[in-house]
Design an enzyme around this catalytic site. Structure first.
Site, short mmCIF file in Angstrom:
data_model
loop_
_atom_site.label_atom_id
_atom_site.label_comp_id
_atom_site.label_asym_id
_atom_site.label_seq_id
_atom_site.Cartn_x
_atom_site.Cartn_y
_atom_site.Cartn_z
N ASN A 156 16.37 54.39 38.39
CA ASN A 156 16.46 55.07 37.09
C ASN A 156 17.80 55.77 36.89
OD1 ASN A 156 15.15 56.72 39.23
ND2 ASN A 156 15.53 58.35 37.75
N HIS A 206 6.25 56.11 27.79
CA HIS A 206 7.31 56.79 27.04
C HIS A 206 8.71 56.29 27.35
CE1 HIS A 206 8.95 59.94 29.95
NE2 HIS A 206 7.87 59.61 30.59
N THR A 242 -12.18 60.38 31.42
CA THR A 242 -12.39 59.70 30.14
C THR A 242 -11.10 59.05 29.69
OG1 THR A 242 -14.08 61.29 29.54
CG2 THR A 242 -13.09 60.06 27.73
N CYS A 330 13.92 64.89 35.32
CA CYS A 330 13.00 65.81 35.99
C CYS A 330 13.76 66.82 36.83
CB CYS A 330 12.03 65.04 36.88
SG CYS A 330 11.34 63.64 36.05
#
Ligand SMILES: Cc1ncc(COP(=O)(O)O)c(C=O)c1O
Length: 389
Positions: A156, A206, A242, A330
């Protein structure tokens, strides 16, 4: 409006993806419910799963929805480690490289600290190339104790693409599972799970024009993983919780578009990127393009400006309305040298002097021109500030 050249950190949500996302947010029903509303949502989810599977060259049953790349990597790394420990307590060696994203390095270090894992960090060249023959030697000597291998598809930060086929070939001889973080690669180079020989692979919406908060771990039908979160037993019991049907629909459209467009985009973006690289080198012939001789992502240009602090360059370019990065988002905000460059054996001066520009679906020639126009003053300012050492 600022110029955005930081697609590897996150990419703009596509308009058509936003429409699909918001349209489905109001749809009522838990996909695990048996009534018709629940089953309608289940159908939306299964349709999305099928589309994502096609985009990444996998079978629909191999797609495990997660909240994104970080969760996918944690699930693969801890899940594979515990599964392999169940098979044999001696299997505690995890092989990876220091050039991985922190979402891979940190779970491995966590396993070392808390679960008795032993990390083997492979040698990486000054350009970012993994030494495949030293991997081969190491695996031949230690295969009985190796838990799994984790090597990213493309880096990255520096954009270098790894030879995943060579790595899975070495591992296959001893049935060692291989995980790959393809968060930076997916949508920017061909990623085909079925042909890869991988056990698991991470992708995140994203980074390809989808929303933040949804991703997938692709898990081969033959691969076994211990769950790390326990609950309702969703997603083959590997990832309870969920399911996010609106996010899955949005991710599916973003993934489909990224897969459909990537060949044409690779040509368009590499032309823009090459223009950017040539013009940076005219402005500062001492700038060094990272990984210049290696296969790299078409949307990535990573430079070292020795004698400059990447943070100063970033700040001055931001003042001029251009968003770029020094490395992984990050880590932004934490003032530190690039762990990727340090793992490549570069010195502190190189590791402090990095600048990464990454392009994507909305990038234009005008963006490159604006960056190039702002760069000379930023370099002069950064050098004058004398922040590098
Ligand atoms: C290579 C790589 N892996 C993992 C991640 C984490 O992904 P997410 O932000 O979806 O958790 C990123 C994000 O920067 C990344 O670039």
């Amino acid at each position: 409006m600022s110029v955005y050249l930081d697609y590897a950190a996150t990419s703009p949500l596509r308009d058509e993806v936003l429409s699909v996302f918001t349209e489905h947010l109001k749809v009522i029903g838990n996909p695990s419910s048996v009534h018709s509303s629940g089953q309608a949502v289940r159908r939306l989810l299964e349709e999305a799963r099928e589309i994502i599977a096609a985009a990444v060259g996998a079978h629909r049953s191999e797609i495990i929805f997660t909240s994104g790349g970080t969760e996918s990597n944690n699930l693969a790394i801890k899940g594979l480690f515990w599964q392999r420990k169940n098979e044999s307590v001696d299997r505690n060696i995890v092989i990876s490289t220091g050039t991985e994203h922190h979402a891979v390095i940190d779970p491995i270090e966590w396993l070392v600290k808390h679960e008795g894992a032993e990390a083997k960090w492979l040698e990486v060249s000054h350009d970012g190339e993994i030494n495949i023959s030293s991997l081969q030697d190491y695996v031949d000597k230690n295969h009985e104790r190796i838990s799994f291998i984790s090597i990213m598809w493309a880096n990255n930060e520096i954009g270098v693409i790894n030879d995943i086929a060579a790595i899975t070939k070495i591992a296959a001889r001893y049935q060692i599972p291989v995980h790959s973080d393809a968060v930076a690669a997916f949508g920017h180079t061909e990623v085909n799970f079925a042909n890869s020989g991988l056990a698991t692979l991470s992708i995140s919406a994203h980074k390809v024009g989808g929303p933040v908060g949804i991703g997938a771990l692709v898990v081969a039908r033959s691969a076994k993983l211990e769950a790390i979160a326990h609950g309702g037993g969703q997603e083959r019991g590997i990832r309870s919780g969920t399911l996010n049907a609106a996010g899955a629909q949005a991710f599916a459209l973003a993934a489909k578009l990224a897969a459909q467009e990537h060949s044409a985009e690779e040509i368009r973006l590499s032309a823009l990127r090459n223009d950017l690289v040539d013009r940076v080198l005219l402005i500062d012939p001492t700038a060094k393009l990272t990984g210049a001789s290696l296969p790299r992502l078409a949307n990535n240009a990573h430079f070292v400006f020795r004698g400059c602090s990447g943070d100063s360059l970033l700040f001055l370019l931001d003042q001029a309305g251009v968003c770029v990065s020094v490395g992984s988002a990050c880590q932004a905000g934490i003032n530190s040298a690039s762990h990727v460059l340090l793992a490549m054996g570069r010195d502190e001066i190189d590791a402090w002097g990095c600048l990464r520009m990454t392009l994507g679906h909305e990038s234009t020639q005008a963006d490159v021109d604006a960056f190039i126009a702002a760069l000379p003053a930023a370099i002069a300012g950064a050098r004058k500030a004398g922040l590098a050492n």
